[in-house]
Design a protein around this motif. Structure first.
Motif, PDB file in Angstrom:
ATOM      1  N   TYR A   1       0.938  -1.219  -0.016  1.00 46.15           N
ATOM      2  CA  TYR A   1       0.087   0.064   0.066  1.00 46.15           C
ATOM      3  C   TYR A   1       0.665   1.228  -0.094  1.00 46.15           C
ATOM      4  N   LEU A   2       2.097   1.123   0.159  1.00 45.93           N
ATOM      5  CA  LEU A   2       3.013   2.467   0.041  1.00 45.93           C
ATOM      6  C   LEU A   2       3.826   2.311  -1.519  1.00 45.93           C
ATOM      7  N   SER A   3       3.414   1.515  -2.454  1.00 45.45           N
ATOM      8  CA  SER A   3       4.154   1.344  -3.523  1.00 45.45           C
ATOM      9  C   SER A   3       4.535   2.649  -4.259  1.00 45.45           C
TER      10      SER A   3
ATOM     11  N   LYS B   1      14.282   0.848  -2.643  1.00 42.57           N
ATOM     12  CA  LYS B   1      14.425   2.142  -2.309  1.00 42.57           C
ATOM     13  C   LYS B   1      13.254   2.706  -1.597  1.00 42.57           C
ATOM     14  N   TRP B   2      13.423   3.384  -0.567  1.00 41.24           N
ATOM     15  CA  TRP B   2      12.417   3.950   0.241  1.00 41.24           C
ATOM     16  C   TRP B   2      12.491   5.636   0.148  1.00 41.24           C
TER      17      TRP B   2
ATOM     18  N   GLN C   1       3.467  10.951   3.406  1.00 39.59           N
ATOM     19  CA  GLN C   1       3.232  10.061   2.518  1.00 39.59           C
ATOM     20  C   GLN C   1       3.190   8.645   3.337  1.00 39.59           C
ATOM     21  N   PHE C   2       4.090   8.361   4.353  1.00 39.32           N
ATOM     22  CA  PHE C   2       3.858   7.296   5.239  1.00 39.32           C
ATOM     23  C   PHE C   2       2.767   7.107   5.833  1.00 39.32           C
TER      24      PHE C   2
ATOM     25  N   HIS D   1      -4.834   2.785   4.440  1.00 33.19           N
ATOM     26  CA  HIS D   1      -4.791   1.148   4.411  1.00 33.19           C
ATOM     27  C   HIS D   1      -5.728   0.583   5.595  1.00 33.19           C
ATOM     28  N   ILE D   2      -5.386   1.197   6.756  1.00 35.67           N
ATOM     29  CA  ILE D   2      -6.489   0.993   7.897  1.00 35.67           C
ATOM     30  C   ILE D   2      -7.825   1.199   7.548  1.00 35.67           C
ATOM     31  N   GLU D   3      -8.226   2.504   7.017  1.00 35.99           N
ATOM     32  CA  GLU D   3      -9.703   2.412   6.295  1.00 35.99           C
ATOM     33  C   GLU D   3     -10.223   1.233   5.411  1.00 35.99           C
TER      34      GLU D   3
END
Length: 265
Positions: A203-205, A212-213, A219-220, A227-229
């Protein structure tokens, strides 16, 4: 790494205090003659003000503590009282957002666990190594009133999640510390979200890959709340000590807790 782009709070506060006045006095393209400038706030004075705000004192072991009757504690109590009213109303609504279960999301550092001793002993200077050891020691006290707020939320049927900029390698220290500090709630990997830079979630793609982060703090945290929702919750309250903890949406209400000791973009 602690919350990304952490800036020492004293330096930042001094810069903010002086920036507006200093900026108006500088010569610019349309103002060739500099006007009167103002000296930024003295660091020594600011440290004293921060000590007074927290009601700073050292216990018998030399650990820096904040007083429960300090202006800091009183500000927290005011924010928490408002949040509890909002939580009660949200939990009582029937047919809540098409059947989604209400939830709250809390940051960890200086929202759930107080890092004042680290700030004082390091003279408000951040270091990866000392911070990592401090987190893993799992000795931080709870931020005043926050375990009680979590207990209150759970009593109203509200799910509780923690969302922190701490790294995945610091998860165990954070979880251990949260439990020791009185957070009586689920602290598994589906309820405590850390930065996993080596194996970021799908979900953070948009900003992170195993190679690489590139996720900013906003954003994080925005992506994780989204994602939680998506798993069936409506976040009725998001709590953080930094504006970057709260920006980006995916929360009905946000609650900014006080923290004059550092700033995170």
């Amino acid at each position: 790494m602690r919350k990304s782009l952490r800036v020492a709070g004293i330096a930042t506060a001094c810069a903010v205090a002086g920036a507006a006045l200093y900026g108006t006095g500088a010569a610019t393209a349309d103002n060739a003659t500099a006007r009167h400038t103002a000296e930024p706030q003295n660091i020594g004075v600011l440290v004293g003000q921060i000590d007074d705000y927290y009601g700073a004192y050292q216990d018998a072991d030399g650990v820096w503590r904040s007083s429960p009757d300090s202006p800091y504690a009183k500000d927290l109590a005011r924010i928490q009282a408002k949040a509890k009213k909002d939580i009660r109303r949200a939990a009582a609504r029937t047919g809540h957002h098409h059947g989604k279960k209400p939830a709250i999301v809390l940051d960890v550092d200086d929202t759930s666990l107080l890092s004042f001793d680290y700030e004082k002993t390091t003279n408000y200077t951040y270091n990866n190594t000392t911070w990592d050891a401090y987190v893993k020691a799992a000795k931080r006290p709870a931020v005043f009133g926050m375990p009680g707020l979590v207990t209150y939320a759970k009593s109203k049927g509200v799910e509780v999640f923690f969302l922190t900029g701490l790294s995945e390698s610091q998860r165990e220290g954070a979880v251990t510390n949260l439990a020791k500090a009185g957070y009586d709630t689920q602290l598994d990997t589906t309820h405590v979200f850390t930065k996993n830079k080596t194996a970021p979630p799908a979900y953070l793609s948009n900003c992170a890959t195993p190679a690489k982060w590139e996720c900013t703090t906003v954003q994080f945290k925005e992506g994780t709340r989204k994602h939680i929702e998506s798993t069936g919750y409506d976040i009725v309250g998001s709590f953080g000590d930094q504006v970057s903890d709260l920006a980006g949406g995916y929360a009905d209400k946000t609650y900014k807790l006080p923290n004059p000791t550092y700033f995170v973009e």
